[in-house]
Design a protein around this motif. Structure first.
Motif, short mmCIF file in Angstrom:
data_model
loop_
_atom_site.label_atom_id
_atom_site.label_comp_id
_atom_site.label_asym_id
_atom_site.label_seq_id
_atom_site.Cartn_x
_atom_site.Cartn_y
_atom_site.Cartn_z
N ALA B 152 0.84 -1.25 -0.20
CA ALA B 152 -0.54 0.31 0.08
C ALA B 152 0.54 1.51 -0.02
O ALA B 152 0.72 2.37 -0.92
CB ALA B 152 -0.69 -0.20 1.40
N THR B 153 1.48 1.38 0.40
CA THR B 153 2.49 2.66 0.65
C THR B 153 3.60 2.99 -0.48
O THR B 153 3.52 3.74 -1.07
CB THR B 153 3.85 2.64 1.94
N MET B 154 4.18 1.58 -0.89
CA MET B 154 4.62 1.54 -2.40
C MET B 154 4.01 2.28 -3.88
O MET B 154 3.86 3.34 -3.91
CB MET B 154 4.87 0.11 -3.01
N VAL B 155 2.23 2.22 -3.07
CA VAL B 155 0.77 1.82 -4.00
C VAL B 155 1.42 3.76 -4.15
O VAL B 155 0.89 4.44 -5.39
CB VAL B 155 -0.15 1.67 -3.94
N GLY B 156 1.11 3.76 -2.54
CA GLY B 156 0.88 5.88 -2.12
C GLY B 156 2.00 6.51 -2.91
O GLY B 156 1.57 7.50 -3.67
N VAL B 157 3.28 5.96 -2.20
CA VAL B 157 3.74 6.51 -3.55
C VAL B 157 4.45 6.64 -4.61
O VAL B 157 4.74 8.03 -5.62
CB VAL B 157 5.58 5.81 -2.77
N MET B 158 3.74 5.37 -5.89
CA MET B 158 3.92 5.28 -6.64
C MET B 158 3.23 6.90 -7.73
O MET B 158 3.01 7.85 -8.47
CB MET B 158 3.64 4.01 -7.78
N LEU B 159 1.49 6.78 -6.65
CA LEU B 159 0.51 7.05 -7.25
C LEU B 159 0.89 9.09 -7.02
O LEU B 159 1.07 9.89 -7.38
CB LEU B 159 -0.18 7.52 -6.02
N LEU B 160 1.94 9.43 -5.67
CA LEU B 160 1.95 10.76 -5.81
C LEU B 160 3.32 11.32 -6.55
O LEU B 160 3.10 12.21 -7.25
CB LEU B 160 2.53 10.92 -4.81
N ALA B 161 4.36 9.89 -7.49
CA ALA B 161 5.72 10.78 -8.15
C ALA B 161 4.96 10.46 -9.08
O ALA B 161 5.19 11.21 -9.56
CB ALA B 161 6.66 9.21 -7.48
#
Lengths: 492, 177
Positions: B152-161
């Motif tokens: 979930a964290t990875m998805v969140g980071v990708m979402l923002l980046a």
């Protein structure tokens, strides 16, 4: 704990009762993973809302089955499913569902390609909340807490093109990381003092001389302080207005209701860690929180910000039950009563807050002004149903009889009065009266002010999903307000 | 070793060049790993070397090097930093070698010491084994939840980046990058 063989360890950890107990969290996690899968399968994208709905309804149902037949402690005592956790779980699923419904159509065209990721993060938050309230182990709670928090940080900054959204995400992230570190430091000190991180084992140790050592007390204090951040009580409430205002409103909804409920759901059962001498301190913190929240809310002109401050005040009210519990000399029966009072309060708060934030999300679509006190002037003339629902929610937040908010406050103050804390109860009730001041201001603006002619035509239409969600919230508030016994019967 | 760790940590703060700071940090991590080892926490020591001294350090170095390339630093201080960095680097690699040596030599003795201390590791179970045993039985659920959490964290980071890049492409085109 040591085992003769690995097989023993597995047998101790797993039993057939474990699966239904963890099922709600598993369903939510699987739903979150499915979200990512259907995004890459061509043609499956359209099924996104169905998957979200199915996941949340499935989690609701899985929790419901635990209500009548709870599995108790499973997985070698690190996880427990009780009627209380089942109701918490149902509240989280329902709250996430309502918040999600309000998010339909909230985001503009620009965010459309990212909605699958948004929903994936949306589903992982209730999974984290469920793990938090069910955990019987400090480590388990921490994993749940992070599973809830990290996706929320990302979603707070979801509207990247807006500065306040990015600011909210960053602020929430940095302070959240600080709180997590505080919690972990407290947990490791507790481990140092007692050699265990199991809640049940810690509870059995209470009364030992070990629990009056400075290391233990420092650990308990830091642990609780870390959770205090999540429930945003004084003096850890500074971040709330900025983060709530900057985040997209459907995210704020979940942040205000679910996070607070999940943190209280764990905090109240573990408040036995605090010494009884801390009664006065906790009561003082609770009253200061109410004062800070209410006085902050009085001067706000933005309704979203006002609701954020009001959320702080509500957290202070619920915190009073912990003071009551400690005043009783950590009596288990009072502890259970305190938990039930908080459960009822937060159930009412969840429907009320979700409804009011949701209506704001709906109004916000066509322009920012509509979420200010000025912007809602005379809204009753154009959208009487919206204004009526908002009025109901405001009355419930203020604790007017016949709404859920009234009985929430009633149960909290009952705990205090039982323990003879009349002064605290009177001060708390006075704070609630102060709070009525700003809730009534919203109602006055809605109904009694003339319609601002310049705003004509800017009022967003009521969409069907948002209408249904609002109706459900209003129904929840009324059912809890008129038939509180029904909810209490669920708890047995 | 604890003193070395603290001294290196101090070096992180006082040294001028970021590179020097990073290498000091490396020394601090490695010294800490040796402390863990001396206390008999083999798994913790290994994780410390692998995760902190390995992965996180590389990340730090990347960031520092990327920043240094764009920084207009006076040549003098940069050279000084490099020189000092080399000295400290060799010190750090010496410490690393020492840690590895201790790992190899200490494996047998400390294990025996541990087993004798509380008698919990019967049947030749080493600490790593018992860590694994608890991790995959009692703490299975948090372990699995942590994997969902990381995803979930990875998805969140990708979402923002990802969105940031999309916006840059839209807004800047071929402007100053």
């Amino acid at each position: 704990m040591t085992f003769q063989s690995t097989q023993d360890a597995f047998d101790a950890a797993f039993s057939t009762a474990a699966l239904p107990a963890v099922l709600p969290a598993v369903i939510l996690s699987v739903g979150a993973l499915l979200m990512l899968l259907i995004e890459i399968v061509p043609g499956a994208r359209a099924s996104r809302p169905i998957v979200v709905l199915a996941t949340l309804v499935g989690a609701l149902f899985a929790n419901f089955t635990q209500l009548s037949d709870p599995a108790g402690p499973v997985l070698d005592g690190i996880y427990a499913s009780t009627p209380e956790t089942a109701i918490w779980g149902m509240l989280f699923a329902a709250g996430a569902l309502l918040a999600w419904v309000y998010s339909i159509g909230y985001y503009g065209e620009k965010a459309r390609p990212f909605l699958a990721e948004h929903d994936m993060l949306f589903l992982s938050a209730p999974a984290g909340m469920t793990l938090m309230v069910c955990s019987q182990d400090l480590l388990m709670f921490f994993v749940g807490l992070e599973l809830l928090s990290l996706p929320l940080y990302a979603r707070a900054a979801f509207r990247r093109e807006r500065h306040d959204s990015v600011e909210a995400g960053l602020k929430y992230f940095l302070l959240g990381a600080f709180a997590a570190a505080t919690y972990l430091f407290g947990a490791s000190l507790l481990y140092l003092a007692t050699g265990t991180i199991s809640v049940m084992e810690l509870k059995m140790m209470m009364g030992d001389t070990i629990t009056t050592t400075p290391v233990f007390l420092a650990g308990a204090g830091l642990l609780v302080a870390g959770i205090f951040f999540k429930i945003s009580v004084f003096p850890f409430h500074m971040w709330v207005p900025d983060v709530y205002e900057g985040s997209p409103t459907p995210v704020t909804t979940l942040m205000a209701t679910g996070t607070k409920a999940a943190a209280f759901g764990f905090l109240i059962p573990i408040s036995f860690l605090l010494p009884t001498e801390a009664t006065g301190l906790i009561a003082a913190i609770a009253l200061l929180t109410m004062a800070a929240g209410n006085l902050g809310a009085l001067v706000q002109t933005n309704i979203k910000r006002m609701l954020a401050y009001s959320g702080v005040a509500h957290a202070g009210t619920i915190l009073l039950v912990i003071a009551g519990y400690l005043a009783s000399g950590r009596d288990d029966a009072i502890g259970e009563q305190a938990l039930h009072a908080a459960l009822f309060y937060l159930a009412a708060y969840l429907f009320t807050s979700t409804g009011s934030f949701g209506l704001l999300a709906m109004l916000e679509r066509d322009g920012e002004d509509l979420t200010t006190m000025r912007g809602i002037r005379g809204l009753a003339r154009r959208r009487p149903a919206v204004a009526a629902a908002m009025t109901l929610f405001m009355l419930s937040l203020g604790g007017i009889p016949a709404t859920g908010g009234f009985f929430g406050k009633w149960f909290v103050f009952t705990v205090l009065v039982q323990e003879g804390m009349y002064g605290v109860a009177i001060l708390g009730a006075l704070m609630s009266v102060v709070a009525l001041g700003y809730y009534l201001r919203v109602i006055v603006n809605l109904w009694m002010e003339p319609l601002d002619e310049a705003d004509t035509g800017r009022v967003a239409p009521v969409t069907l999903p948002a209408g249904i969600a609002t109706a459900v919230c209003a129904l929840g508030v009324l059912v809890l307000g008129l038939m509180p016994g029904w909810f209490l019967d669920l708890l047995g | 070793m604890a003193a070395v760790s603290v001294a290196c940590a101090l070096g992180v703060v006082v040294s001028r060049s970021p590179m020097q700071s990073v290498l000091n940090l490396l020394g601090s991590f490695l010294a800490l790993a040796v402390v863990y080892l001396l206390m008999g926490f083999q798994f913790l020591a290994t994780a410390q070397v692998l995760v902190y001294a390995g992965a996180i350090m590389v990340l730090f170095l990347f960031v520092v090097m990327l920043l240094n390339l764009t920084d207009k630093e006076p040549a003098q201080s940069w050279l000084m930093g490099l020189f000092n960095g080399r000295v400290l680097g060799s010190l750090a690699s010496f410490l690393g070698l020492a840690a590895l040596g201790m790992l190899a030599a200490g494996g047998a003795t400390f294990e025996a010491f541990e087993g004798g201390l509380d008698g919990s590791h019967e049947g030749g179970l080493d600490p790593i084994y018992s860590v694994a045993e608890v991790l995959f039985s009692k703490y299975m659920l948090p372990f699995e939840a942590a994997s969902v959490l990381l995803l979930a964290t990875m998805v969140g980071v990708m979402l923002l980046a990802k969105r940031e890049r999309g916006e840059e492409d839209l807004g800047q085109g071929g402007g100053a990058a």
